[in-house]
Write a protein that holds these residues in place. Sequence first.
Motif, PDB file in Angstrom:
ATOM      1  N   PRO A   1      69.089  62.362  35.703  1.00  0.00           N
ATOM      2  CA  PRO A   1      67.943  61.816  36.427  1.00  0.00           C
ATOM      3  C   PRO A   1      66.692  61.766  35.568  1.00  0.00           C
ATOM      4  CG  PRO A   1      69.144  63.385  37.792  1.00  0.00           C
ATOM      5  CD  PRO A   1      69.750  63.456  36.419  1.00  0.00           C
TER       6      PRO A   1
ATOM      7  N   LEU B   1      68.491  56.584  37.745  1.00  0.00           N
ATOM      8  CA  LEU B   1      68.881  57.769  38.496  1.00  0.00           C
ATOM      9  C   LEU B   1      70.372  58.065  38.301  1.00  0.00           C
ATOM     10  CD1 LEU B   1      66.975  57.121  41.848  1.00  0.00           C
ATOM     11  CD2 LEU B   1      66.282  58.566  39.925  1.00  0.00           C
TER      12      LEU B   1
ATOM     13  N   ARG C   1      74.122  58.719  39.233  1.00  0.00           N
ATOM     14  CA  ARG C   1      74.951  58.259  40.346  1.00  0.00           C
ATOM     15  C   ARG C   1      76.417  58.522  40.041  1.00  0.00           C
ATOM     16  NH1 ARG C   1      73.765  53.100  38.299  1.00  0.00           N
ATOM     17  NH2 ARG C   1      71.660  53.940  38.219  1.00  0.00           N
TER      18      ARG C   1
ATOM     19  N   LEU D   1      68.226  61.484  43.789  1.00  0.00           N
ATOM     20  CA  LEU D   1      66.814  61.164  43.578  1.00  0.00           C
ATOM     21  C   LEU D   1      66.130  62.283  42.788  1.00  0.00           C
ATOM     22  CD1 LEU D   1      66.061  59.816  47.161  1.00  0.00           C
ATOM     23  CD2 LEU D   1      66.548  58.499  45.108  1.00  0.00           C
ATOM     24  N   PRO D   2      64.934  62.031  42.227  1.00  0.00           N
ATOM     25  CA  PRO D   2      64.250  63.053  41.430  1.00  0.00           C
ATOM     26  C   PRO D   2      64.021  64.364  42.170  1.00  0.00           C
ATOM     27  CG  PRO D   2      63.242  60.920  41.062  1.00  0.00           C
ATOM     28  CD  PRO D   2      64.234  60.739  42.172  1.00  0.00           C
TER      29      PRO D   2
END
Length: 314
Positions: free
Chosen positions: A168, A255, A257, A276-277
């Motif tokens: 990320p 991001l 995945r 997500l972050p």
Amino acid sequence: MTAGARALAHRMLDILAAAEAAAHAVPLDQVHFHEVGAVDSIVDIVAASVLLDSLDVERVYVPVLVDGHGTIRCQHGIIPVPVPATLNVCTQHGLPLSQADVEGELVTPTGAALVAALDPAFMLPKRYAVRRVGLGAGKRTYERPSIVRALLIDELPASAPSAPEQVPGTPVHVVKLECDIDDCSSEVLAYAAERLRDAGAREVHWLSVYTKKNRPAYQLQVIAAPEDVERLEAIIFAETTTIGVRRSAWDRTVLSRTFESVETPWGGVRVKRVVLPDESVRIAPEYEDCAAIARREGVALQAVMDAARAAARG
């Protein structure tokens, strides 16, 4: 020779006989094999048959046969490449053929017959593990190395979870290719975009713009990995009417995945899990899988997508 090796060798010779018969417009029982009947060709056929029988492979994949161009000298004199017997094998057995920018014969009738006798698939599995790699070097000198490579592979399940593409927040370098086109039909533009996507473009966009003299036009935008730029640029020049392509280097944040398969009340669906972050997770069901189930089962698309998200969250 085992029965399997012998059967494969006979299949290759039958295929060669049919190709030569078509080339000379004579019945099978009147075929003369010329070069492909020489001792070294017979040895090649037998050796390849024994090797493949010993490997006991379940399926052979040959995406495309790549031949050269120009002419070669044989017992008939000077003939064009691909030679008639090779073309006949490809025609009679539906083998995909392309030509490289190399002068000389890269696919012989015997080689084409071996591929045809194996009844290959033309599309590799989406995921596979490589067990062994074999390399063979030819005796002739060309502009590029004369090497054939074979991989012994195990097909992996397409639904198995994959490793994250990026950590990320990690910047990724990409290149944007861009050009304006005002003299190309919509069918040609659509085909060009399809070619670019198939060739590995990350994104392909058409934007409506106005060019010189207020002409309505389209701007092509292609996002590419740096190593793909020259190949994709060549497709743009070949498939559109543009005479110039602009380049700009970009950094993007990607991001993490992973991809996995989940079960819904109507069947399996692939989903993408994005981190997500803030370490929260977003679930995105694969549209094509959900749409296929919705059509088949007569249920709402949104219901299938909701079920897939619920299954992914556990």
